[in-house]
Structures are given as structure tokens and as C-alpha cells.
Design an enzyme around this catalytic site. Structure first.
Site, short mmCIF file in Angstrom:
data_model
loop_
_atom_site.label_atom_id
_atom_site.label_comp_id
_atom_site.label_asym_id
_atom_site.label_seq_id
_atom_site.Cartn_x
_atom_site.Cartn_y
_atom_site.Cartn_z
N CYS A 46 22.43 40.04 30.27
CA CYS A 46 22.83 39.71 28.91
C CYS A 46 24.35 39.56 28.83
CB CYS A 46 22.29 40.73 27.92
SG CYS A 46 22.39 40.18 26.19
N HIS A 54 16.74 39.74 28.98
CA HIS A 54 16.62 41.14 29.40
C HIS A 54 15.37 41.31 30.27
CE1 HIS A 54 19.74 43.09 26.86
NE2 HIS A 54 19.53 42.06 26.07
N GLU A 96 14.39 43.95 31.69
CA GLU A 96 13.81 45.26 31.41
C GLU A 96 13.00 45.27 30.12
OE1 GLU A 96 17.67 45.35 29.08
OE2 GLU A 96 16.91 44.42 30.92
#
Length: 202
Positions: free
Chosen positions: A79, A183, A185
Site C-alpha cells: 500500500c 493489501h 493480508e
């Protein structure tokens, strides 16, 4: 077990990245000490916030990051972390970045589309790279950002379209510095697979 260091410079959602990497089988350290990079197999540059603040906070790590990159070991910027890899950004006024990948960070133009770009969007994979091993073209990943990366085709690993086509993922000329505007994750099983691929690169 691969040792991954997440750089803690005061901006970023570090715990979710840590959990994703641990799920991938890595030993993860969140560190404020540049010396920890010397023993790392891989480094993560996370980030949520303003580019100018991030570049001020990362100053103690600058020499260590550049030495680490020159060693050929892998770095992943996520990001804001991807944006910091670039040459400069217009966010908050012109600010120099790490210049590990040539290009600039621009704000999304005013249009009928909401800014920030928030939610799931489709990736177009532009180059073969170990980070995208077994990831299908057109996979959906999760974005939250108001600024986007503009770089040339040779440094674009994957692209996305949100009113403008932008680099959703970048790479340096040597292939060991990678960035994702999205992202991993927060991108479900696909994102966890990407993190596993990064660990495997280390």
C-alpha cells in the site's frame, strides 16, 4: 524457517501483515531497529497514512534499506509501502521517495468514481514473477487508497483500472523489490498465497 522483518516506522497495519506471514510459515519480527535488517531473509515495508510523514519517519532506515536491496534480498512494499518505493509523490506537496523503482505517485482524478478507491478489484498480471506463482490473471484483491503509482511497463508487475489504469504492483529492474498497492493480508486466500510466495522467495 525464513526470518522476515516488518519495518515499524510508526505508520501501518503491522499485526495483520505479521499474521499473514506467520500463516505462510515465516518467523516474523516487527522492528524499529535498522540493524535487524542485516540478519533478515526478507523485509516488509508496510504503510497506511500520508507519504510525506512516512518518508520523514523512515529516515533512520534509509541506509540499511538501500544496502539490503543491493544485497539482492527481497523487499515487499504494501500500500503506502509500495508508493514509498517510487521516485516521488505529489501527496502533501512534492516529496522524494526511496527511488528503488522509477515512477511517481499521483492522486486519482476527480470523476464519478469515489476516492478513496476502496474495496475489491481485479488484477491484470503483466509479467511473470515468483510473487505471482499460481495466481490467476483476473484475481480479485482488496484496495484502500487515494493515490496511485504511475510507472513504465517494465516496472509494472500487475495493473488495475479505477477510472485510470495504474500499477497495482511494481518491481525493480533486479526483480527483488516488489510493491503491491493492494493489501495481500486482507485479500483472502489469494493474498495469503502471495505472502507465501514472498516467503518462498526469501
Amino acid at each position: 524457517m525464513k526470518k522476515i522483518v516488518i519495518i515499524d516506522y510508526g505508520l501501518g497495519n503491522l499485526r495483520s501483515v505479521q499474521k499473514g506471514l506467520e500463516h505462510a510459515g515465516a518467523e516474523v519480527t516487527i522492528s524499529k531497529d535498522p540493524a535487524d535488517l542485516e540478519s533478515a531473509d526478507g523485509v516488509i515495508l508496510p504503510g497506511v497514512g500520508a507519504f510525506s510523514d512516512a518518508m520523514k519517519n523512515i529516515v533512520p532506515f534509509l541506509d540499511s534499506i538501500h544496502c539490503y536491496v543491493e544485497s539482492g534480498k527481497p523487499v515487499l512494499g504494501i500500500c503506502l509501502g509500495q508508493q514509498m518505493l517510487m521516485s516521488h509523490s505529489v501527496e502533501g506537496g512534492f516529496t522524494d521517495g526511496l527511488d528503488l523503482v522509477p515512477g511517481k505517485v499521483e492522486r486519482f482524478p476527480h470523476s464519478e468514481l469515489k476516492v478513496p478507491h476502496m474495496g475489491w478489484n481485479r488484477l491484470t498480471i503483466e509479467q511473470d514473477h515468483p510473487f505471482y506463482k499460481d495466481i490467476e490473471d483476473g484475481a480479485f484483491v482488496y484496495f484502500v487508497h487515494s493515490y496511485y503509482v504511475d510507472t513504465d511497463d517494465s516496472h509494472t508487475l500487475a495493473s488495475c483500472d479505477y477510472g485510470v489504469k495504474f500499477a497495482a504492483s511494481v518491481v525493480n529492474s533486479q526483480g527483488n523489490v516488489i510493491g503491491t498497492q493492494f493489501h495481500p493480508e486482507k485479500s483472502g486466500d489469494i493474498g495469503l498465497k502471495m505472502l507465501k510466495n514472498f516467503v518462498d522467495m526469501c
